[in-house]
Design an enzyme around this catalytic site. Structure first.
Site, PDB file in Angstrom:
ATOM      1  N   TYR A  26      43.907  37.741  57.122  1.00  0.00           N
ATOM      2  CA  TYR A  26      44.119  37.126  58.443  1.00  0.00           C
ATOM      3  C   TYR A  26      42.765  36.804  59.093  1.00  0.00           C
ATOM      4  O   TYR A  26      42.554  35.693  59.592  1.00  0.00           O
ATOM      5  CB  TYR A  26      44.926  38.100  59.314  1.00  0.00           C
ATOM      6  CG  TYR A  26      45.230  37.593  60.711  1.00  0.00           C
ATOM      7  CD1 TYR A  26      46.273  36.702  60.933  1.00  0.00           C
ATOM      8  CD2 TYR A  26      44.488  38.032  61.807  1.00  0.00           C
ATOM      9  CE1 TYR A  26      46.569  36.257  62.211  1.00  0.00           C
ATOM     10  CE2 TYR A  26      44.775  37.590  63.088  1.00  0.00           C
ATOM     11  CZ  TYR A  26      45.819  36.704  63.289  1.00  0.00           C
ATOM     12  OH  TYR A  26      46.106  36.253  64.560  1.00  0.00           O
ATOM     13  N   LYS A  42      41.302  33.104  60.121  1.00  0.00           N
ATOM     14  CA  LYS A  42      40.935  32.733  61.494  1.00  0.00           C
ATOM     15  C   LYS A  42      39.459  32.332  61.577  1.00  0.00           C
ATOM     16  O   LYS A  42      39.070  31.540  62.438  1.00  0.00           O
ATOM     17  CB  LYS A  42      41.262  33.882  62.447  1.00  0.00           C
ATOM     18  CG  LYS A  42      42.764  34.138  62.597  1.00  0.00           C
ATOM     19  CD  LYS A  42      43.471  32.920  63.170  1.00  0.00           C
ATOM     20  CE  LYS A  42      44.949  33.135  63.383  1.00  0.00           C
ATOM     21  NZ  LYS A  42      45.616  31.971  63.983  1.00  0.00           N
TER      22      LYS A  42
HETATM   23  N1  LIG Z   1      49.760  38.273  68.942  1.00  0.00           N
HETATM   24  C1  LIG Z   1      48.490  38.611  68.833  1.00  0.00           C
HETATM   25  O1  LIG Z   1      48.116  39.787  69.067  1.00  0.00           O
HETATM   26  C2  LIG Z   1      47.463  37.565  68.471  1.00  0.00           C
HETATM   27  C3  LIG Z   1      46.099  37.902  68.579  1.00  0.00           C
HETATM   28  C4  LIG Z   1      45.142  36.943  68.265  1.00  0.00           C
HETATM   29  C5  LIG Z   1      45.535  35.677  67.872  1.00  0.00           C
HETATM   30  N2  LIG Z   1      46.857  35.367  67.773  1.00  0.00           N
HETATM   31  C6  LIG Z   1      47.214  34.015  67.353  1.00  0.00           C
HETATM   32  O2  LIG Z   1      47.968  33.398  68.382  1.00  0.00           O
HETATM   33  C7  LIG Z   1      48.883  32.437  67.812  1.00  0.00           C
HETATM   34  C8  LIG Z   1      50.286  32.710  68.314  1.00  0.00           C
HETATM   35  O3  LIG Z   1      50.673  34.007  67.895  1.00  0.00           O
HETATM   36  P1  LIG Z   1      51.968  34.754  68.454  1.00  0.00           P
HETATM   37  O4  LIG Z   1      51.543  36.141  68.728  1.00  0.00           O
HETATM   38  O5  LIG Z   1      52.634  33.951  69.509  1.00  0.00           O
HETATM   39  O6  LIG Z   1      52.856  34.769  67.107  1.00  0.00           O
HETATM   40  P2  LIG Z   1      54.447  34.799  66.881  1.00  0.00           P
HETATM   41  O7  LIG Z   1      54.649  35.376  65.518  1.00  0.00           O
HETATM   42  O8  LIG Z   1      55.113  35.446  68.003  1.00  0.00           O
HETATM   43  O9  LIG Z   1      54.788  33.245  66.846  1.00  0.00           O
HETATM   44  C9  LIG Z   1      54.328  32.441  65.771  1.00  0.00           C
HETATM   45  C10 LIG Z   1      55.247  31.259  65.596  1.00  0.00           C
HETATM   46  O10 LIG Z   1      54.807  30.526  64.448  1.00  0.00           O
HETATM   47  C11 LIG Z   1      55.948  30.150  63.688  1.00  0.00           C
HETATM   48  N3  LIG Z   1      55.591  29.940  62.295  1.00  0.00           N
HETATM   49  C12 LIG Z   1      55.246  30.860  61.369  1.00  0.00           C
HETATM   50  N4  LIG Z   1      55.022  30.284  60.183  1.00  0.00           N
HETATM   51  C13 LIG Z   1      55.233  28.956  60.360  1.00  0.00           C
HETATM   52  C14 LIG Z   1      55.152  27.837  59.500  1.00  0.00           C
HETATM   53  N5  LIG Z   1      54.827  27.945  58.202  1.00  0.00           N
HETATM   54  N6  LIG Z   1      55.405  26.614  60.024  1.00  0.00           N
HETATM   55  C15 LIG Z   1      55.753  26.474  61.314  1.00  0.00           C
HETATM   56  N7  LIG Z   1      55.847  27.509  62.174  1.00  0.00           N
HETATM   57  C16 LIG Z   1      55.595  28.738  61.697  1.00  0.00           C
HETATM   58  C17 LIG Z   1      56.932  31.309  63.878  1.00  0.00           C
HETATM   59  O11 LIG Z   1      58.268  30.923  63.593  1.00  0.00           O
HETATM   60  C18 LIG Z   1      56.707  31.657  65.334  1.00  0.00           C
HETATM   61  O12 LIG Z   1      57.536  30.898  66.186  1.00  0.00           O
HETATM   62  C19 LIG Z   1      48.720  32.610  66.297  1.00  0.00           C
HETATM   63  O13 LIG Z   1      47.825  31.634  65.815  1.00  0.00           O
HETATM   64  C20 LIG Z   1      48.122  33.985  66.144  1.00  0.00           C
HETATM   65  O14 LIG Z   1      47.410  34.141  64.934  1.00  0.00           O
HETATM   66  C21 LIG Z   1      47.827  36.282  68.069  1.00  0.00           C
END
Ligand SMILES: NC(=O)c1ccc[n+]([C@@H]2O[C@H](COP(=O)([O-])OP(=O)(O)OC[C@H]3O[C@@H](n4cnc5c(N)ncnc54)[C@H](O)[C@@H]3O)[C@@H](O)[C@H]2O)c1
Length: 267
Positions: free
Chosen positions: A157, A161
């Site tokens: 991951y 990123k």
């Molecule tokens: N949640 C955290 O702690 C965190 C921290 C740092 C960065 N991020 C980043 O923030 C962004 C949003 O994360 P989140 O926490 O809302 O995640 P989440 O898992 O709640 O939502 C992610 C969404 O992406 C969709 N998805 C997954 N694979 C897919 C694919 N192949 N094609 C299309 N859609 C797909 C899922 O269905 C989901 O709706 C991501 O890029 C994540 O890496 C999250």
């Protein structure tokens, strides 16, 4: 009064839940037409909610696997045909699983790289010509603090990123040199209270791998709205000189020295 995103069209990937759903709602609230994409049909409910609140035809759901090249070709063609322009692309969809360098296998590494990093290349590559043809715009790539700090439990991951960050820098400089008025920036959250974070937290706990002091890590966790507000700023013309930036939204997580005592806690 003019809205901050009036006349703008935005694509937000991974919009069925978490940060992506919040982004779609906030950009729509500020006047954008929003195209929600996701591999899950649940994003239709988010689009329905937006249309109910801000008027029919504010939001459109298009099912998409962001790691599929053809899906990007189709999405951009659809956007051009229906809206005639594209101003904002939020590459938000991603997956997370925990595995260290010795635990991860090649298939796991490739899956994460495909969905988290290949997708951002594919999306940016496909969308840039239409954003340019629309007179410029903003590409917002979701990265993470794991791109700038060592996180041993998230080896693939973190690498995915960091790839997003590297691509963003090259695109930002390319656009600046070309003078096409397209900007490209990354957002680096630490933890966000979303299903992704909860699912991985539960999985870690189930496997007896609680790796951090929960109290301490909670300091750095934000609500998805905090990320959506940053996306709104980057999407709007208010950030017209912000290009190539790595914006941490982490309450100081990336700069907090872990070895120093907390001078504000009771002795
Ligand atoms: N949640 C955290 O702690 C965190 C921290 C740092 C960065 N991020 C980043 O923030 C962004 C949003 O994360 P989140 O926490 O809302 O995640 P989440 O898992 O709640 O939502 C992610 C969404 O992406 C969709 N998805 C997954 N694979 C897919 C694919 N192949 N094609 C299309 N859609 C797909 C899922 O269905 C989901 O709706 C991501 O890029 C994540 O890496 C999250």
């Amino acid at each position: 009064m003019t809205q901050r995103l009036e006349n703008k069209v935005a694509i937000i990937t991974g919009a069925s839940r978490g940060v992506g759903a919040e982004n779609a709602k906030l950009l729509a609230k500020h006047g954008a037409k929003v195209i929600l994409t996701d591999i899950s049909d649940e994003a239709q409910k988010v689009a329905d909610e937006i249309n109910h609140k801000y008027g029919q035809e504010t939001a459109l759901f298009i099912k998409q696997d962001v790691s599929c090249e053809q899906s990007w070709t189709d999405l951009i063609a659809h956007t051009k045909a229906q809206f005639g322009r594209l101003d904002i692309l939020v590459n938000n969809a991603a997956i997370l699983h925990h595995a260290s360098i010795t635990e991860e296998d090649f298939a796991g590494w490739q899956r994460i790289m495909k969905i988290n990093a290949d997708s951002v290349f594919l999306g940016t590559h496909a969308a840039l010509p239409l954003i340019e043809a629309s007179g410029g715009g903003s590409i917002i790539n979701m990265s993470s603090t794991s791109a700038i700090m060592g996180m041993p439990h998230f080896v693939a991951y973190g690498a995915s990123k960091a790839a997003v960050r590297g691509l963003t820098q090259s695109v930002a400089v390319y656009c600046a040199q070309k003078g096409n008025k397209v900007r490209c920036n990354t957002i680096h959250p630490d933890g966000i209270a979303t299903p992704m974070a909860m699912e991985v937290g539960m999985d870690l706990a189930r496997k007896g791998k609680v790796v951090a002091d929960r109290e301490r890590s909670m300091t750095y966790i934000c609500a998805p709205q905090a990320i959506a507000n940053t996306v709104l700023f980057l999407a709007s013309d208010e950030s017209s000189h912000v290009n190539g930036a790595a914006i941490t939204v982490d309450n100081g997580a990336t700069i907090a020295p872990p070895y120093l005592p907390n001078p504000t806690s009771a002795q």
